[in-house]
Design a protein around this motif. Structure first.
Motif, short mmCIF file in Angstrom:
data_model
loop_
_atom_site.label_atom_id
_atom_site.label_comp_id
_atom_site.label_asym_id
_atom_site.label_seq_id
_atom_site.Cartn_x
_atom_site.Cartn_y
_atom_site.Cartn_z
N THR A 398 42.37 35.26 50.02
CA THR A 398 42.67 34.29 51.27
C THR A 398 41.82 33.15 51.17
O THR A 398 42.40 32.10 51.60
CB THR A 398 42.64 35.22 52.31
OG1 THR A 398 43.23 36.42 52.29
CG2 THR A 398 42.94 34.46 53.54
N LEU A 399 40.61 33.28 50.96
CA LEU A 399 39.89 32.09 51.03
C LEU A 399 40.15 31.09 50.05
O LEU A 399 40.04 29.82 50.11
CB LEU A 399 38.22 32.63 50.54
CG LEU A 399 37.13 31.47 50.66
CD1 LEU A 399 37.10 30.73 51.97
CD2 LEU A 399 35.80 32.20 50.39
N VAL A 400 40.70 31.47 48.95
CA VAL A 400 41.11 30.54 47.85
C VAL A 400 42.45 29.78 48.27
O VAL A 400 42.61 28.48 48.25
CB VAL A 400 41.69 31.23 46.64
CG1 VAL A 400 42.38 30.47 45.74
CG2 VAL A 400 40.39 31.71 45.56
N LEU A 401 43.36 30.39 48.98
CA LEU A 401 44.54 29.98 49.70
C LEU A 401 43.99 28.78 50.68
O LEU A 401 44.46 27.67 51.08
CB LEU A 401 45.34 30.81 50.35
CG LEU A 401 45.85 31.81 49.54
CD1 LEU A 401 46.69 32.88 50.23
CD2 LEU A 401 46.79 31.24 48.24
N VAL A 441 44.46 28.20 38.95
CA VAL A 441 44.76 29.05 37.64
C VAL A 441 44.74 30.74 38.46
O VAL A 441 43.73 31.23 38.65
CB VAL A 441 43.81 29.09 36.46
CG1 VAL A 441 44.59 30.12 35.56
CG2 VAL A 441 43.86 27.78 35.91
N PRO A 442 45.87 31.02 39.07
CA PRO A 442 46.00 32.31 39.57
C PRO A 442 45.74 33.53 38.38
O PRO A 442 45.89 33.43 37.40
CB PRO A 442 47.24 32.55 40.56
CG PRO A 442 48.19 31.61 39.48
CD PRO A 442 47.19 30.62 38.86
N GLN A 443 45.56 34.80 39.08
CA GLN A 443 45.58 35.71 38.13
C GLN A 443 46.77 35.96 37.20
O GLN A 443 46.77 36.36 35.80
CB GLN A 443 45.19 37.11 39.05
CG GLN A 443 44.40 37.36 39.64
CD GLN A 443 43.97 38.57 40.64
OE1 GLN A 443 44.45 39.59 39.92
NE2 GLN A 443 43.52 38.59 41.77
N ASP A 524 41.19 32.39 40.26
CA ASP A 524 41.25 33.68 40.91
C ASP A 524 41.13 34.88 40.27
O ASP A 524 42.24 35.24 39.53
CB ASP A 524 42.56 33.56 41.70
CG ASP A 524 42.65 34.90 42.86
OD1 ASP A 524 41.59 35.42 42.89
OD2 ASP A 524 43.58 34.80 43.45
N GLU A 525 39.86 35.00 40.00
CA GLU A 525 39.36 36.41 39.07
C GLU A 525 40.06 36.19 37.87
O GLU A 525 41.05 36.83 37.13
CB GLU A 525 40.02 37.74 39.72
CG GLU A 525 39.46 38.01 41.21
CD GLU A 525 39.73 39.44 41.44
OE1 GLU A 525 39.77 40.55 40.63
OE2 GLU A 525 40.15 39.65 42.54
N ILE A 553 35.70 26.48 41.27
CA ILE A 553 35.53 27.55 42.25
C ILE A 553 36.09 28.68 41.70
O ILE A 553 37.39 28.65 41.24
CB ILE A 553 36.09 26.98 43.43
CG1 ILE A 553 35.49 25.70 44.12
CG2 ILE A 553 36.05 28.06 44.65
CD1 ILE A 553 36.17 25.06 45.23
N VAL A 554 35.48 29.87 41.71
CA VAL A 554 36.02 30.93 40.75
C VAL A 554 35.63 32.27 41.78
O VAL A 554 34.60 32.39 42.24
CB VAL A 554 35.49 31.18 39.50
CG1 VAL A 554 33.82 31.08 39.44
CG2 VAL A 554 35.87 32.46 38.89
N VAL A 555 36.84 32.99 41.92
CA VAL A 555 36.74 34.32 42.38
C VAL A 555 35.91 35.32 41.08
O VAL A 555 36.75 35.56 40.12
CB VAL A 555 37.76 34.96 42.90
CG1 VAL A 555 37.55 36.22 43.37
CG2 VAL A 555 38.33 33.84 44.22
N ALA A 556 34.74 35.67 41.42
CA ALA A 556 34.16 36.51 40.36
C ALA A 556 33.74 38.00 40.77
O ALA A 556 33.47 38.16 41.89
CB ALA A 556 33.09 35.80 40.03
#
Length: 579
Positions: A398-401, A441-443, A524-525, A553-556
């Motif tokens: 959600t934060l990515v959005l 670049v989403p999952q 995103d991951e 910015i990366v979801v890790a």
């Protein structure tokens, strides 16, 4: 239920021109109906009188020939009007549906990935594809008959009044019974079409979810399991369709029987008065020919009643989506100011007490998040890596959005500073100007059809050396060695023909080369479905981006990505404050 929604005429320009054309054709049809009735009467009347007992047996052949020519011209004219209604009706219906579909899709995009309650992305997808197709029979068959009823029926009654006031009185008395029974049928079946469309939308949502989860099911060897669910969905669709057909047949049969009885009453009255000498033969024939024409438009309206309910249900659902407030407060067709891109190089993304209510849960995810994300300078060696860390369900995606400007926070702001005007709110001002500077670049990367080269270059002119370097960095070179035609291998929509890991490498190479002019990269991951080798590819790609001065910015979740980050932002969910 209103037979014509005025909003349809306001929103769809093609609908307005179509209604005007149908009205003109209806006037022509009314005139031709009257001409045809008189032609039949003046052809048959003298022949019957001349050949009846007591007649002289002499028929005015010249007059009969003239009226036969008029009859033929009237029949040809009615056929031409019917052809024009069908031809232009289908063209206009296609244009109206396309126009309304475009508005729904555009507004759904403006609503963002999480529209307000009352519309989900899958519901909108079903509405914009199959749902709005119900407008075609409504516009092609029902609406013309409705306009013909408003034009032909009153004109025919007036002509009959000039010929025989008794028949006109019977028609005026019995005509209201038809719309009364239509209203009665509509009341008895109220909500059938809305329930059918809601069922179709629900089925479409479940099928889309099932299709989206098929790769995961196949990975665990469970792809055969949903077969029973698919059969259940098909059975539900069959029941919904059969329910609509039952309403259509029953309503048509009831109205057909009623109009037949009304015409029979007029015919019996004319016949009795004709036998007793109370009426001349020629006007009697004209009245008998015109009597069915009085009720014919109403009969056709009744037979197409289901088309009206389905079409209006689709129209109401479409306007329900269009009436939802968009994130930018706009409506389809509204004039918008040109969007300007906020400054990015050396700027800072500021999260100011950001909270978003999680759908279906009484929690905020993320909750009360405040952070300053320094962006890269855009110069070699001036890049930055920012990692978003948190447990599952904390609101990282959600934060990515929010950072992409696709979603508006329920509380707080996401701004870029400094900007030309000091602070630029991403949700309010960035729009496409911000998106043109960000690559996501989403999952599950979105990959269009084309060759691998076309997908990676994304329409840019990239030399072979840069492509080769990007392939080495992202591990795409190993993928190309296994593909039959290398860079020229064709892939389908969504990357069909490639494995999950291969699609991830193609997406990374595209972000590295095809979107090299965009200074911000959001992942995103990216390592969620990759093995150790694939994870190393992602790490090498992130390092390359940072070395080029870009912001990543990366979801890790994995430690390797967190250790690579220059800044780690912890995201957490909290129970939502009660009002």
């Amino acid at each position: 239920m209103r037979p014509l929604d005025p909003r349809l005429l306001r929103q769809a320009r093609a609908a307005r021109s179509y209604v005007l054309l149908t009205t003109a054709l209806g006037v022509a049809s009314a005139a031709l109906v009257v001409v045809q009735a008189f032609a039949i009467a003046f052809v048959l009347g003298p022949v019957v009188i001349a050949t009846s007992p007591g007649g002289d047996g002499v028929v005015d052949q010249g007059g009969t020939a003239r009226w036969l020519a008029v009859l033929a011209a009237a029949a040809a004219g009615r056929a031409l009007v019917a052809w024009a209604q069908e031809r232009f009706g289908r063209r206009a219906a296609t244009a109206v549906v396309a126009d309304l579909r475009e508005q729904v899709v555009d507004h759904a995009v403006a609503l963002g990935p999480r529209p307000p309650a009352g519309a989900t992305p899958s519901d909108v997808a079903t509405l914009a594809t199959r749902g709005l197709d119900d407008l075609q029979p409504y516009l092609v068959r029902f609406l013309p008959q409705l306009l013909l009823t408003a034009l032909v029926t009153p004109a025919t009654v007036l002509v009959v009044l000039g010929l025989d006031w008794v028949s006109a009185l019977i028609a005026v008395v019995t005509l209201p019974l038809v719309p009364f029974f239509m209203w009665l049928v509509g009341t008895m079946t109220a909500g059938t079409s809305e329930r059918r469309l809601a069922t179709v939308e629900r089925l479409g949502s479940q099928v889309l979810d099932l299709i989206a989860g098929l790769p995961t099911l196949r990975a665990f060897g469970r792809e055969v399991g949903p077969a029973a669910r698919v059969r259940s969905l098909g059975e539900s669709s069959r029941r919904a369709t059969m329910g609509t057909l039952r309403v259509a047949f029953l309503s048509g049969a009831v109205l057909e029987l009623l109009t037949t009885l009304c015409v029979a009453i007029i015919a019996v009255g004319v016949g009795l008065r004709l036998v007793h000498g109370g009426m001349e033969l020629v006007p009697a024939i004209a009245v008998l020919v015109l009597a069915p024409e009085i009720f014919l438009p109403l009969r056709r309206v009744g037979s197409e009643f289901h088309a009206s309910t389905d079409g209006l249900a689709a129209t109401h659902r479409a306007f329900a989506v269009l009436d939802l407030p968009a994130d930018d407060g706009s409506r389809p067709g509204a004039d918008r100011e040109p969007e300007t891109a906020p400054a990015v190089a050396g700027a800072t993304l500021v999260l100011d007490d950001v909270s978003v209510r999680a759908p279906g849960r009484d929690v905020d995810a993320p909750a009360h998040l405040s952070a300053r994300l320094a962006l890269g300078t855009g110069l070699a060696g001036g890049g930055r890596v920012v990692a978003l860390r948190g447990p599952s369900g904390a609101g990282k995606s959600t934060l990515v959005l929010l950072l992409l400007g696709l979603l508006r926070p329920d509380r707080g702001r996401v701004v870029v500073e400094p900007a030309a005007d000091g602070r630029t709110d991403v949700a309010d001002r960035a729009g496409r100007g911000w998106w043109d500077q960000v690559v996501w670049v989403p999952q599950r990367p979105a990959i269009g059809p084309g060759t691998v080269r076309e997908v990676v270059t994304d329409g840019h002119d990239v030399d072979a050396a840069a492509l080769a370097e990007a392939a080495r960095t992202t591990g795409l070179d190993a993928v190309l060695d296994d593909l039959p035609h290398g860079w020229d291998t064709a892939v389908g929509l969504g990357g069909a023909g490639l494995s999950v890991g291969q699609r991830q490498r193609v997406a990374l190479a595209r972000a590295l080369v095809g979107a090299a002019d965009r200074p911000v990269v959001v992942l995103d991951e990216p390592t969620a479905h990759l093995d150790a080798r694939g994870e190393q590819v992602v790490l090498d790609t992130v390092r390359a981006w940072r070395a080029a001065g870009r912001t990543v910015i990366v979801v890790a979740h994995r430690t390797s990505l967190l250790e690579l980050a220059d800044q780690v932002v912890d995201v957490e969910a909290k129970e939502a404050a009660r009002a």
